[in-house]
Design an enzyme around this catalytic site. Structure first.
Site, mmCIF file in Angstrom:
data_model
loop_
_atom_site.group_PDB
_atom_site.id
_atom_site.type_symbol
_atom_site.label_atom_id
_atom_site.label_comp_id
_atom_site.label_asym_id
_atom_site.label_seq_id
_atom_site.Cartn_x
_atom_site.Cartn_y
_atom_site.Cartn_z
ATOM 1 N N ASP A 1 100.975 100.602 99.119
ATOM 2 C CA ASP A 1 102.382 100.839 99.464
ATOM 3 C C ASP A 1 102.524 101.068 100.969
ATOM 4 O O ASP A 1 103.204 101.983 101.418
ATOM 5 C CB ASP A 1 102.928 102.035 98.688
ATOM 6 C CG ASP A 1 104.459 102.042 98.636
ATOM 7 O OD1 ASP A 1 105.057 100.975 98.896
ATOM 8 O OD2 ASP A 1 105.048 103.097 98.339
ATOM 9 N N VAL B 1 111.824 115.410 101.173
ATOM 10 C CA VAL B 1 110.811 115.992 102.053
ATOM 11 C C VAL B 1 111.493 117.039 102.926
ATOM 12 O O VAL B 1 112.548 116.781 103.523
ATOM 13 C CB VAL B 1 110.150 114.916 102.932
ATOM 14 C CG1 VAL B 1 109.074 115.537 103.819
ATOM 15 C CG2 VAL B 1 109.552 113.808 102.077
ATOM 16 N N PHE C 1 109.044 109.459 95.930
ATOM 17 C CA PHE C 1 108.478 110.677 95.349
ATOM 18 C C PHE C 1 109.565 111.734 95.171
ATOM 19 O O PHE C 1 109.616 112.431 94.167
ATOM 20 C CB PHE C 1 107.361 111.181 96.268
ATOM 21 C CG PHE C 1 106.597 112.363 95.744
ATOM 22 C CD1 PHE C 1 105.391 112.166 95.082
ATOM 23 C CD2 PHE C 1 107.045 113.661 95.918
ATOM 24 C CE1 PHE C 1 104.664 113.247 94.597
ATOM 25 C CE2 PHE C 1 106.334 114.739 95.435
ATOM 26 C CZ PHE C 1 105.133 114.524 94.768
ATOM 27 N N LEU D 1 114.150 116.676 105.632
ATOM 28 C CA LEU D 1 113.801 115.634 106.607
ATOM 29 C C LEU D 1 114.160 114.243 106.122
ATOM 30 O O LEU D 1 114.357 113.329 106.915
ATOM 31 C CB LEU D 1 112.289 115.683 106.906
ATOM 32 C CG LEU D 1 111.759 116.967 107.525
ATOM 33 C CD1 LEU D 1 110.236 116.931 107.594
ATOM 34 C CD2 LEU D 1 112.353 117.155 108.913
ATOM 35 N N GLY D 2 114.203 114.043 104.829
ATOM 36 C CA GLY D 2 114.482 112.723 104.263
ATOM 37 C C GLY D 2 114.068 112.695 102.813
ATOM 38 O O GLY D 2 113.814 113.733 102.194
ATOM 39 N N ALA D 3 114.024 111.479 102.251
ATOM 40 C CA ALA D 3 113.657 111.326 100.851
ATOM 41 C C ALA D 3 113.001 109.976 100.653
ATOM 42 O O ALA D 3 113.263 109.021 101.379
ATOM 43 C CB ALA D 3 114.885 111.472 99.944
ATOM 44 N N GLY D 4 112.122 109.909 99.664
ATOM 45 C CA GLY D 4 111.448 108.663 99.320
ATOM 46 C C GLY D 4 111.335 108.533 97.830
ATOM 47 O O GLY D 4 112.032 109.231 97.061
#
Length: 832
Positions: free
Chosen positions: A643, A532, A529, A524-527
């Site tokens: 955050d 995802v 952390f 789904l994406g990345a951050g």
């Protein structure tokens, strides 16, 4: 005749040559630097400069204390620019302040209506702090400073209206500690209906000390009649006023309205050389006017975290909003369909109450409380009643009935009075049952304690057996939980059991199967952390899996922190964690899946942003505000997120926002609201200046981030965008705001038919209040939610926001040292 004229001449000459300690005669003047003292040298009168200001004001201050404390200011809105000022009498007999010795137009004047011809006119400063314009021979008074208060209410001063002189005396706050100009807050007696005291912010009620009970104002429990004070209240056709005196002349005390909107009683402690705060309001939520809305009731003595309820016989007008802690809609009468007037079934008695606003309440002082009940019972429009003077010498007297909506009632722990609300038979029976249940409370507590003890024993032995079985299974499996992952850290046995129920451990094989072995198609994406993934469990439940990447700056501490926190937080606007997985090198968090992804997916992409009309954007803003307020105030723990940003706000099917990513959050104690760290965390562009620069963080840090979010949602632009005149979006908006062109910021992709410009501008105004450079200037989240919920509200002017200075761009490196990057999360002083 000549002899008489000669006598008068010598008399006036003699008077002009006399320099009395406490008096200025008609032909005398006072220059900057000269000081007039009262006879006992308790007070001084002259020119002063507040704090670091260089402007000069004329005022009265305490002469006997080391710290200059001004109690009255003459030219508060028209200061003298230098030390050339002069105080003297005009030809009409007014005492005036001039900018210079040769000045002709006064900056301030006593402005007595009639010209005073008496040659013996003088201005005298008394030991009570009152400057009086009078005839020094006959004592006739023409004007006094007590009739024109500033921000301070001194002993023997009188607040309120007196028909004799037609004056309405009230307090007005200073603008700031260095500016005694007329501020936003006023403290006065409201004579409409049954008289009561009000503290206003502009024209909006801020706090209501309430009506006179016979001994005190109903909303000031600590006031009372002590041995040190004599309190008097006059309420008749010619006068409605209030005064207090001190029985010990050595006591130095005052009441002030400060620039923050607090009403304070202060007493000077000579041995410590400081002012001691005896009481200060408003402090808690229930202090603020109509905190629980129309027909709502505030009770801070309840064991519940939410202090608002509806008055007996009423129910929330908008139950969904009420559930989300938004009480601005208030309460409405139950059984609204019943239009036929019938005789009342009874009244519910509420004890220790500050009765509702009496502005529209009639009063009859000539009947008893019993007669008041009978009169209310016979009147179909009467919704409640109370005694007018419940602390009078002869007991409760007078009748105060209410015939419409009620505002601003609350409960005290050891003060207040009885308040009677009209209800039907069904409601009366329910309240009677509620009251009688209290009689069985001790017995039930005893039984519950015994049962709970037995239940804990059963749980304990079950837990031990479960752990033994689990340990045997783990020894036979390749999966293991590292010793550093200590779930028992700072948790009680009961908390551990709760955590196990709410955040179960998932097996790696289960998550791998659900995510198609972490395929790219499921990503789904990345951050900060890590990536995802979307997954589907065997029971067809959709999940979102956050997988900690090996090169992530976030590690085990952030992982444990998020599990520990989010499993204990339950709110509609917080994302829900389903569990975690810790096996081998893997650390994963499993959440509910939200199909509409994150907020940045919508607001920073034109094709998606067009889907967000104003009602949806406003709903997102309010939802985020409710979630942050829950973290700061209403949850069992006080949480600072640290955050808060668009990518950490997820959206469900109905576009309801849910705050996510609690890896950097911090838990505070019950009354703690700020802290510090050597490890700066957060995201450029959303981080408050005190956090980024000094490592200081507080609830106001989240408020700053929320302000940035509001402005991004309104404009559809990232804060990191660089403009010609500013380094970011906040600075760009601030520049337009100062020029009166702020409406240009409204997203052009938003359908103009879906919004009112004034409402959008109000939100932008609130956003600018949240991003002010000084944390103390920013509102807290309860105030933000209140402002968002009001259609017409007087908002303070925002001060300069932080991080708005344009720095020179580094074209060679393709960046800007003054820009902020919204997609980088800090976990140390260096970005990662």
């Amino acid at each position: 005749m000549k002899v008489f004229v000669l006598v008068i001449f010598f008399f006036l000459l003699l008077q002009s040559c006399i320099s009395s300690v406490d008096t200025i005669m008609r032909r005398q003047s006072l220059r900057d630097g000269d000081v007039l003292f009262s006879l006992g040298r308790r007070f001084a009168f002259g020119f002063f400069s507040p704090g670091a200001s260089k402007l000069r004001y004329v005022g009265i201050w305490y002469a006997q204390i080391s710290k200059q404390t001004v109690v009255w200011v003459a030219n508060r809105d028209r200061p003298v620019n230098d030390t050339s000022g002069l105080i003297k009498f005009s030809s009409r007999g007014d005492l005036c302040v001039y900018a210079s010795v040769n000045g002709t137009e006064p900056l301030w004047s006593t402005n007595v209506s009639d010209s005073i011809s008496e040659p013996t006119l003088a201005a005298k400063l008394s030991d009570s702090g009152n400057l009086v314009l009078l005839d020094s021979v006959t004592g006739r008074t023409f004007w006094e400073s007590f009739g024109h208060p500033a921000d301070t209410f001194l002993p023997f001063m009188r607040l309120g209206f007196t028909g004799k002189d037609g004056l309405d005396r009230f307090l007005t706050s200073w603008r700031s500690p260095e500016d005694p100009g007329s501020g936003n807050f006023t403290y006065r007696i409201q004579r409409k209906g049954f008289p009561q005291l009000f503290l206003y912010k502009g024209v909006t009620p801020w706090w209501r000390p309430g009506s006179w009970t016979g001994r005190r104002w109903s909303g000031v429990p600590k006031m009372g009649r002590g041995h040190m004070f004599n309190i008097s209240f006059v309420n008749n056709q010619d006068e409605v006023s209030f005064a207090y005196g001190v029985t010990d002349a050595s006591v130095i005390t005052r009441i002030i309205v400060n620039e923050r909107g607090n009403d304070q009683r202060l007493t000077w402690i000579a041995r410590d050389e400081r002012w001691n705060e005896f009481w200060s309001v408003p402090k808690e939520n229930c202090d603020y006017y109509a905190h629980c809305g129309v027909n709502g009731h505030c009770d801070p003595t309840t064991s519940e975290t939410f202090v608002c309820t509806c008055l007996p016989g009423f129910e929330p007008k908008f139950p969904r909003d009420w559930f989300l802690r938004d009480t601005s809609g208030g309460c409405r009468k139950k059984n609204r369909a019943a239009s036929k007037c019938r005789e009342r079934d009874g009244f519910v008695k509420l004890e220790r109450v500050k009765i509702p606003d009496t502005s529209a309440a009639g009063v009859d002082m000539n009947i008893t409380l019993k007669e008041c009940k009978q009169r209310c019972s016979r009147n179909c429009s009467c919704v409640a009643y109370a005694s007018a003077h419940h602390e009078s010498e002869g007991g409760a007297i007078g009748c105060l009935p209410w015939h419409g909506d009620m505002l601003d009632s609350r409960t005290y722990s050891n003060s207040g009075q009885d308040f009677y609300v009209s209800v039907d038979a069904e409601e009366l029976a329910r309240w009677n049952r509620k009251g009688s249940s209290g009689k069985r409370r001790v017995f039930l507590i005893l039984i519950s304690s015994i049962s709970a003890g037995m239940l804990l024993m059963v749980i304990f032995f079950s837990y031990v057996r479960k752990q033994r079985k689990s340990n045997r299974n783990k020894r036979s499996s390749t999966a293991f939980i590292p010793s550093s992952f200590d779930f028992e850290d700072s948790l009680t046995f009961e908390e551990d059991e709760e955590r196990n129920r709410e955040s179960p451990l998932f097996e790696l094989s289960t998550i791998a199967t659900a995510t198609n072995n972490f395929s790219v198609q499921n990503k789904l994406g990345a951050g900060g952390f890590g990536p995802v993934y979307k997954g589907v469990l065997q029971n067809r439940m959709e999940i979102a899996v956050k997988r900690l990447s090996r090169n992530s700056g976030q590690g085990m501490e952030e992982f444990k922190n998020e599990v520990r926190l989010i499993s204990k937080l339950q709110h509609r606007n917080l994302v829900r964690i389903l569990g975690c997985c810790v096996e081998l090198e893997e650390k994963m968090l499993i959440y509910e899946y939200l199909p509409n992804k994150s907020l940045d997916y919508f607001i920073f992409h034109e094709e998606h942003r067009a889907e967000l009309d104003w009602p949806k954007r406003m709903g997102i803003i309010r939802g985020i505000a409710r979630g942050v307020l829950y973290l700061h105030q209403d949850s069992r723990l006080r949480i600072i997120h640290r955050d808060l940003k668009d990518s950490n706000v997820l959206l469900d099917n109905d576009m309801t926002p849910k705050i996510a990513d609690f890896g950097l959050a911090r838990i505070f104690g019950g009354n703690q609201i700020e802290g510090s760290t050597n490890r700066v965390v957060g995201t450029y562009g959303y981080m408050s200046p005190e956090h980024a620069m000094d490592g200081q963080f507080s609830v106001k840090s989240d408020v700053y981030s929320f302000g940035v979010l509001i402005l991004e949602i309104i404009t559809g632009n990232k804060n990191s965008a660089v403009y010609e005149e500013s380094s970011n979006l906040v600075g760009h908006i601030w520049g337009l705001w100062g020029k009166g062109e702020a409406r240009e910021i409204i997203d052009t992709l938003m359908d103009a038919e879906t919004y009112d410009v004034s409402e959008v501008m109000k939100c932008a105004h609130i956003g600018l209040l949240c991003v002010q450079e000084s944390a103390s200037d920013r509102p807290d989240m309860s105030a933000v939610l209140f402002m968002l919920g009001q259609n017409a509200i007087d908002l303070p002017s925002p001060k300069h926001p932080a991080f708005t200075v344009l720095r020179k761009r580094n074209v060679k490196n393709g960046g800007s040292s003054g820009c902020s990057f919204n997609d980088v999360t800090l976990t140390s002083v260096q970005g990662r």
